[in-house]
Design a protein around this motif. Structure first.
Motif, PDB file in Angstrom:
ATOM      1  N   LEU A 146      -7.098   0.380  -7.391  1.00 29.07           N
ATOM      2  CA  LEU A 146      -8.552   0.171  -7.402  1.00 29.07           C
ATOM      3  C   LEU A 146      -9.278   1.424  -6.933  1.00 29.07           C
ATOM      4  CD1 LEU A 146      -8.955  -3.448  -5.917  1.00 29.07           C
ATOM      5  CD2 LEU A 146      -9.290  -2.740  -8.282  1.00 29.07           C
ATOM      6  N   VAL A 147      -8.706   2.094  -5.913  1.00 32.08           N
ATOM      7  CA  VAL A 147      -9.307   3.343  -5.428  1.00 32.08           C
ATOM      8  C   VAL A 147      -9.261   4.401  -6.518  1.00 32.08           C
ATOM      9  CG1 VAL A 147      -9.058   5.221  -3.750  1.00 32.08           C
ATOM     10  CG2 VAL A 147      -8.800   2.839  -3.005  1.00 32.08           C
ATOM     11  N   ARG A 148      -8.117   4.516  -7.167  1.00 30.52           N
ATOM     12  CA  ARG A 148      -7.979   5.525  -8.227  1.00 30.52           C
ATOM     13  C   ARG A 148      -8.916   5.245  -9.397  1.00 30.52           C
ATOM     14  NH1 ARG A 148      -1.507   4.869  -7.401  1.00 30.52           N
ATOM     15  NH2 ARG A 148      -1.254   6.434  -5.742  1.00 30.52           N
ATOM     16  N   GLU A 149      -9.136   3.955  -9.677  1.00 29.75           N
ATOM     17  CA  GLU A 149     -10.010   3.563 -10.788  1.00 29.75           C
ATOM     18  C   GLU A 149     -11.474   3.482 -10.370  1.00 29.75           C
ATOM     19  OE1 GLU A 149      -8.366  -0.190 -11.889  1.00 29.75           O
ATOM     20  OE2 GLU A 149      -6.380   0.656 -12.320  1.00 29.75           O
ATOM     21  N   ASN A 150     -11.724   3.571  -9.041  1.00 27.88           N
ATOM     22  CA  ASN A 150     -13.069   3.401  -8.483  1.00 27.88           C
ATOM     23  C   ASN A 150     -13.701   2.090  -8.944  1.00 27.88           C
ATOM     24  OD1 ASN A 150     -15.225   4.158  -6.822  1.00 27.88           O
ATOM     25  ND2 ASN A 150     -16.326   5.097  -8.536  1.00 27.88           N
ATOM     26  N   LEU A 151     -12.900   1.023  -8.915  1.00 27.35           N
ATOM     27  CA  LEU A 151     -13.389  -0.311  -9.268  1.00 27.35           C
ATOM     28  C   LEU A 151     -13.831  -1.003  -7.978  1.00 27.35           C
ATOM     29  CD1 LEU A 151     -13.795  -2.394 -11.538  1.00 27.35           C
ATOM     30  CD2 LEU A 151     -11.463  -3.178 -11.125  1.00 27.35           C
ATOM     31  N   CYS A 152     -15.130  -1.231  -7.855  1.00 25.61           N
ATOM     32  CA  CYS A 152     -15.723  -1.695  -6.608  1.00 25.61           C
ATOM     33  C   CYS A 152     -16.236  -3.130  -6.734  1.00 25.61           C
ATOM     34  CB  CYS A 152     -16.881  -0.776  -6.210  1.00 25.61           C
ATOM     35  SG  CYS A 152     -16.349   0.925  -5.865  1.00 25.61           S
ATOM     36  N   PRO A 153     -16.503  -3.784  -5.605  1.00 32.05           N
ATOM     37  CA  PRO A 153     -17.043  -5.142  -5.651  1.00 32.05           C
ATOM     38  C   PRO A 153     -18.306  -5.277  -6.492  1.00 32.05           C
ATOM     39  CG  PRO A 153     -16.254  -4.692  -3.454  1.00 32.05           C
ATOM     40  CD  PRO A 153     -16.129  -3.407  -4.219  1.00 32.05           C
ATOM     41  N   SER A 154     -19.148  -4.254  -6.512  1.00 35.38           N
ATOM     42  CA  SER A 154     -20.376  -4.336  -7.321  1.00 35.38           C
ATOM     43  C   SER A 154     -20.072  -4.382  -8.811  1.00 35.38           C
ATOM     44  CB  SER A 154     -21.293  -3.144  -7.016  1.00 35.38           C
ATOM     45  OG  SER A 154     -20.638  -1.921  -7.282  1.00 35.38           O
ATOM     46  N   ASP A 155     -18.886  -3.924  -9.213  1.00 33.83           N
ATOM     47  CA  ASP A 155     -18.470  -4.018 -10.617  1.00 33.83           C
ATOM     48  C   ASP A 155     -17.960  -5.412 -10.956  1.00 33.83           C
ATOM     49  OD1 ASP A 155     -18.855  -1.183 -11.111  1.00 33.83           O
ATOM     50  OD2 ASP A 155     -17.014  -0.861  -9.952  1.00 33.83           O
ATOM     51  N   ILE A 156     -17.642  -6.191  -9.928  1.00 25.27           N
ATOM     52  CA  ILE A 156     -16.978  -7.486 -10.116  1.00 25.27           C
ATOM     53  C   ILE A 156     -17.900  -8.648  -9.753  1.00 25.27           C
ATOM     54  CG2 ILE A 156     -15.067  -8.928  -9.281  1.00 25.27           C
ATOM     55  CD1 ILE A 156     -13.552  -6.214  -8.805  1.00 25.27           C
ATOM     56  N   MET A 157     -18.515  -8.572  -8.566  1.00 26.77           N
ATOM     57  CA  MET A 157     -19.312  -9.693  -8.061  1.00 26.77           C
ATOM     58  C   MET A 157     -20.740  -9.624  -8.597  1.00 26.77           C
ATOM     59  SD  MET A 157     -18.075 -10.707  -4.235  1.00 26.77           S
ATOM     60  CE  MET A 157     -18.095  -9.133  -3.407  1.00 26.77           C
ATOM     61  N   ASN A 158     -20.883 -10.051  -9.850  1.00 29.16           N
ATOM     62  CA  ASN A 158     -22.185 -10.089 -10.498  1.00 29.16           C
ATOM     63  C   ASN A 158     -22.542 -11.531 -10.833  1.00 29.16           C
ATOM     64  OD1 ASN A 158     -20.562 -10.655 -12.750  1.00 29.16           O
ATOM     65  ND2 ASN A 158     -20.470  -8.490 -13.327  1.00 29.16           N
ATOM     66  N   ALA A 159     -23.659 -11.725 -11.544  1.00 29.86           N
ATOM     67  CA  ALA A 159     -24.122 -13.085 -11.855  1.00 29.86           C
ATOM     68  C   ALA A 159     -23.070 -13.868 -12.636  1.00 29.86           C
ATOM     69  CB  ALA A 159     -25.439 -13.009 -12.628  1.00 29.86           C
ATOM     70  N   VAL A 174       0.841  -1.203   0.000  1.00 24.59           N
ATOM     71  CA  VAL A 174       0.000   0.000   0.000  1.00 24.59           C
ATOM     72  C   VAL A 174       0.871   1.246   0.000  1.00 24.59           C
ATOM     73  CG1 VAL A 174      -1.663   1.351   1.360  1.00 24.59           C
ATOM     74  CG2 VAL A 174      -1.981  -1.132   1.107  1.00 24.59           C
ATOM     75  N   ARG A 175       1.883   1.267   0.867  1.00 26.51           N
ATOM     76  CA  ARG A 175       2.763   2.436   0.950  1.00 26.51           C
ATOM     77  C   ARG A 175       3.565   2.619  -0.339  1.00 26.51           C
ATOM     78  NH1 ARG A 175       3.858   0.007   6.199  1.00 26.51           N
ATOM     79  NH2 ARG A 175       2.664   1.117   7.815  1.00 26.51           N
ATOM     80  N   MET A 176       4.008   1.509  -0.936  1.00 31.61           N
ATOM     81  CA  MET A 176       4.789   1.587  -2.172  1.00 31.61           C
ATOM     82  C   MET A 176       4.018   2.290  -3.289  1.00 31.61           C
ATOM     83  SD  MET A 176       6.359  -2.266  -2.008  1.00 31.61           S
ATOM     84  CE  MET A 176       6.885  -2.364  -3.712  1.00 31.61           C
ATOM     85  N   ASN A 177       2.692   2.189  -3.256  1.00 29.26           N
ATOM     86  CA  ASN A 177       1.886   2.784  -4.321  1.00 29.26           C
ATOM     87  C   ASN A 177       1.169   4.048  -3.880  1.00 29.26           C
ATOM     88  OD1 ASN A 177       1.017   2.856  -6.983  1.00 29.26           O
ATOM     89  ND2 ASN A 177      -0.744   1.532  -6.616  1.00 29.26           N
ATOM     90  N   GLY A 178       1.631   4.647  -2.774  1.00 24.97           N
ATOM     91  CA  GLY A 178       1.129   5.968  -2.412  1.00 24.97           C
ATOM     92  C   GLY A 178      -0.103   5.973  -1.544  1.00 24.97           C
ATOM     93  N   GLY A 179      -0.389   4.868  -0.847  1.00 25.04           N
ATOM     94  CA  GLY A 179      -1.516   4.835   0.067  1.00 25.04           C
ATOM     95  C   GLY A 179      -1.057   4.796   1.510  1.00 25.04           C
ATOM     96  N   THR A 180      -1.996   4.980   2.425  1.00 28.15           N
ATOM     97  CA  THR A 180      -1.727   4.895   3.854  1.00 28.15           C
ATOM     98  C   THR A 180      -2.539   3.751   4.439  1.00 28.15           C
ATOM     99  OG1 THR A 180      -1.271   7.266   4.062  1.00 28.15           O
ATOM    100  CG2 THR A 180      -1.889   6.093   6.073  1.00 28.15           C
ATOM    101  N   PRO A 181      -1.872   2.679   4.865  1.00 25.17           N
ATOM    102  CA  PRO A 181      -2.605   1.540   5.432  1.00 25.17           C
ATOM    103  C   PRO A 181      -2.922   1.744   6.904  1.00 25.17           C
ATOM    104  CG  PRO A 181      -0.279   1.022   5.338  1.00 25.17           C
ATOM    105  CD  PRO A 181      -0.431   2.413   4.769  1.00 25.17           C
ATOM    106  N   ILE A 182      -4.129   1.365   7.303  1.00 22.15           N
ATOM    107  CA  ILE A 182      -4.521   1.393   8.709  1.00 22.15           C
ATOM    108  C   ILE A 182      -5.112   0.027   9.045  1.00 22.15           C
ATOM    109  CG2 ILE A 182      -6.055   2.416  10.424  1.00 22.15           C
ATOM    110  CD1 ILE A 182      -5.744   5.072   9.051  1.00 22.15           C
ATOM    111  N   GLU A 183      -4.468  -0.663   9.969  1.00 24.11           N
ATOM    112  CA  GLU A 183      -4.818  -2.052  10.275  1.00 24.11           C
ATOM    113  C   GLU A 183      -5.889  -2.129  11.357  1.00 24.11           C
ATOM    114  OE1 GLU A 183      -2.530  -5.926  12.238  1.00 24.11           O
ATOM    115  OE2 GLU A 183      -1.346  -4.364  11.230  1.00 24.11           O
TER     116      GLU A 183
END
Length: 554
Positions: free
Chosen positions: A238-251, A61-70
């Motif tokens: 995925l955040v930058r692309e706004n690709l969400c589970p509803s785009d993936i988990m379909n029929a 996450v940090r390598m790609n410019g995000g901040t991880p919170i566990e």
């Protein structure tokens, strides 16, 4: 960004002060905030190494410019919970996990999440939460355990359960049992066969919510750590692309999951979990769909407990990607489905060949022309029952025998160890369903004891509870409606003839409709087994197993 709701603007100065109390800098707060759910604990072998996997995710996450919170999640070890009251809590934990991830991600509006899992109910619980919350999310598994070794033979957890039966049958000494006990589980990871945990981790690849390799890379491998870093990096994209589970988990995605399920010969517990995950995603999967997919999808693998190969072998043979590529190439799966990689399933698996043909068979030479799971119906299971038919000896695919009826797993197990079960018997274990148990206990101990006693080719088991993914033999679970709901299984008596016909998907008791109705008219609903705490609430809210044992919507 979604996280702006807790960090941007004048009125969020108090919020920022609390973030700064965590040691976060202004620069870290400017980046996408990624919630990293770590289901580590010190009692589940599949989770004992997840601190290390989590650190790799956070590095990515940090390598790609995000901040991880566990943040944490609970996890139950089904093997340790087996055969005592603790198993009542296993399936029920799935909803606590889903709810806790929802709570954390809604109370603290993360921009994305990485959900780090490994074992049985944690995977579907986290996938349910991903569908419910619907922010960019990726699943990372801790990976499967290596097989143990005993006298030159690879082994896994199911072997030690069956070894107990061998000792009782006089075919193994207690000293030998101790040797198996000390060697069968060599270290961290989800148990080494195609049991429920590994089934669900493999299916997570097929439905597009994990990177390729997630289901099979061994827990101890460097490849698993690299996958964790890559997943941490990818979630920021995925955040930058706004690709969400509803785009993936379909029929389409769930159909691919079902196809892989049948090809691999996965655990019958997938019949509980896939519908529950799909339900959260707004996709309805019924039991008839399992049979429809099973009828047309070839079974390409026989992994432990059905065969001699383990998850390590599947990984060496090309993993889930090789199986999916074979299915897509021959029209058994839809390669156009989008995945968390941002590419289609076809693009993810393109060019991945089968490297060990004895582990992954081709569509041209399958173990069977139909899939590994069957849904049975009949007057004993009007709403359905489930069997891992790929693990049933051919001699038991059709069976007629007298019922030996028990009102709990404990009663049935005692009869087995007292050698009261005869060849040809059909052991019926009832009042172990989602409501009646409550919690629908997983019953590896009686099924493994049957195998250990050498009765797996002669004795069938039927229950409104469920069986472990480590179970083999004619073990039919999820009978619905369950006994506590007044299902026909509640009417059975010792000596009733049960007829099992797996090729024709039938499960019947040879009684007239009039006799069944008369017995049920005399039936008295038993008092709840649990009257306080979480399980009492769960029993009031849980639905039938044929609906995935999801909770009622209030």
């Amino acid at each position: 960004m979604r996280s702006d709701a807790m960090k941007k603007g004048l009125e969020k100065a108090p919020h920022r002060s609390l973030f700064k109390a965590l040691g976060l800098t202004e620069q870290e707060l400017e980046r996408p905030i990624i919630g990293v759910c770590n289901s580590y604990n010190e009692i589940v072998p599949g989770h004992m190494h997840l601190r290390e996997i989590t650190e790799a995710v956070k590095a990515g996450v940090r390598m790609n410019g995000g901040t991880p919170i566990e943040f944490p999640s609970i996890a139950v070890c089904d093997g340790i919970a087996m055969n005592h009251a603790g198993m009542k809590y296993s399936l029920a934990s799935r909803d606590i996990i889903a709810d806790s991830v929802e709570v954390m991600s809604m109370a603290h509006p993360f921009d994305g999440m990485v959900l780090i899992t490994s074992c049985d109910k944690v995977i579907p619980g986290m996938l349910m939460a991903a569908a419910r919350v619907d922010i960019p999310t990726i699943i990372v598994s801790g990976g499967p355990m290596l097989p143990g070794r005993y006298q030159g033979r690879d082994m896994s957890l199911s072997n030690i359960f069956e070894a107990v039966g061998k000792v009782r049958a006089g075919n193994m000494t207690e000293a030998e049992l101790t040797e198996v006990e000390e060697s069968v589980c060599p270290g961290c990871g989800s148990c080494a066969g195609m049991f429920t945990a590994n089934s669900m981790n493999c299916l997570t690849e097929a439905i597009g919510m994990a990177l390729p390799g997630n289901g099979t890379m061994p827990a101890v491998s460097a490849a698993r750590r690299r996958l964790a870093k890559l997943s941490g990096m990818r979630v920021v994209d995925l955040v930058r692309e706004n690709l969400c589970p509803s785009d993936i988990m379909n029929a389409k995605a769930f159909a691919n999951g079902l196809a892989l399920d049948m090809a691999l010969g996965c655990s019958t517990n997938t019949v509980l979990h896939l519908p529950a995950i799909a339900h959260e995603a707004g996709v309805e999967i019924d039991l008839d769909l399992f049979n429809q997919v099973s009828e047309k999808t070839p079974n390409l693998c026989k992994l432990s407990p059905m065969g001699e190969h383990f998850m390590l072998d599947l990984d060496e043979a090309g993993g889930v990607s090789a199986v999916l590529n074979e299915l897509i190439t021959h029209g058994f799966a839809d390669g156009s489905a989008i995945t968390v990689t941002g590419q289609t399933l076809s693009e993810n698996v393109s060019g991945v060949a089968i490297k060990r043909g004895e582990v992954i068979r081709s569509v041209a030479d399958p173990y069977s022309a139909s899939g590994g799971i069957a849904v049975l119906r009949g007057n004993l299971a009007p709403s359905g029952a489930v069997v891992k038919k790929a693990g049933v000896d051919p001699e038991m695919l059709k069976h007629r025998g007298p019922a030996r009826v028990f009102n709990s797993e404990d009663e049935a197990y005692q009869a087995l160890i007292d050698k009261q079960i005869q060849k040809g018997d059909v052991i019926v274990i009832r009042y172990e369903g989602p409501k009646g148990g409550p919690g629908m206990r997983e019953m590896l101990t009686p099924t493994a004891t049957v195998a250990g006693l050498g009765l797996d080719k002669d004795v069938a088991l039927i229950t409104d509870g469920r069986f472990s993914g480590a179970t083999r033999g004619a073990s039919i679970g999820h009978v619905a409606p369950e006994a506590a709901d007044g299902g026909p299984i509640a009417a059975l008596q010792d000596g009733d003839l049960i007829e099992i016909n797996i090729p024709e998907n039938k499960l019947d008791v040879l009684l007239s409709d009039e006799e069944l109705a008369a017995r049920m008219a005399r039936w008295v609903k038993p008092e709840p087994k649990v009257t306080k705490g979480y399980l009492a609430r769960y029993a009031q809210l849980v639905t039938s197993s044929d609906r995935g044992a999801v909770l009622k919507k209030l």
